[in-house]
Motif scaffolding. Sequence first.
Motif: not given
Length: 370
Positions: A14-17, A22-24, A191-195, A337-340
Amino acid sequence: MTTTTSSVIPTLPGRYYVDPEIFAAEQRNIFEAMWFCVVRSADLPKPGSFKTVQVGSESILVTRARDMSVRAFFNVCRHRGATLRTEESGEVKRAFQCPYHAWTYDLDGKLIAAPNLTKMADLDRVEYGLVKVHVREWLGYVWVCLADEPPSFEEDVLSAVTERLGSLELLENYDVAGLEVGRRIVYDVKANWKLIIENFMECYHCATIHPELTEVLPEFADGYAAQYFVGHGAEFGEEIQGFTVDGSEGLDRIPGVSEEQDRRYYAITIKPQVFINLVPDHVIVHRMFPLAVDRTVVECDWLYLPGVVAGGKDLDKSVELFHRVNEQDFEACERCQPQMSSRTYAKGGVLVPSEHHIGAFHDWVQDRVG
């Protein structure tokens, strides 16, 4: 690499989202290191036309020079670092002038004027010109790469098409560069781009949230996306006349589309931020701009034959089908997204057999950012 000996395999944790660090790292090692699709070439119709776009953590100024070639620069004045242009788009006659101290750059990025510039004889006007970004045009879009030494466009971009379709020719049949934008819709997705990429790559969800799409493409109700099979295009239903929201007749067929490609839908993912959707009478191109760990802006173009657009033909039923698909998909991503960040997702979830190909995408992300 991910193995597929089990019927379920793990996803990314989940931390990847949700992790800003990680985003940086993704901004540095993915968006700022790879070829990134930024604007439709036609959005720069003449010298001095420009657009500003966000690529990773950087603002990029994309423009057309006097010889009609496309140029791209970091949107940063070389004097004191002011943002050169704050508008999303516009036009200049001859040059870009910084509103702070009036340093002025021509359309090739060279420093051509500044207050008291004659007193600075040792200031190299080329060296202190705008910092250039690598540029490539393909499919009627401008692609940029911020890396000092860009990766091979053929290996980074074109190979994604051949891996999906089996050959570039199947895409070339649609003459995407020769089409025109009939409609553009911009979505601001929380939402995160990977989702969004993961969602686009699978159809396990299609029977649940895409009633209109599965009516047009009945095989999608079985859960296997077209991207699961190399070269496969999902076939229209027997009673379906066109790729429209109600299955009614579509618009003028693109001449180069072969008989084998007719009445079929093909989807292509080009990492890190482009989706291409091919149907007989139009092409849909998504460009994602990841702006934060939990925010992604998606620009979606519906492309048609020039005569269809110029003739003012009704595009509504054609556009509405994938517009609904987009809204349904993005709502699903926003639901995730909120549950990541939930403790229950700390170790991630699972991919079922029809989603196993997403595991390769997860491996790729981890290889890039650790």
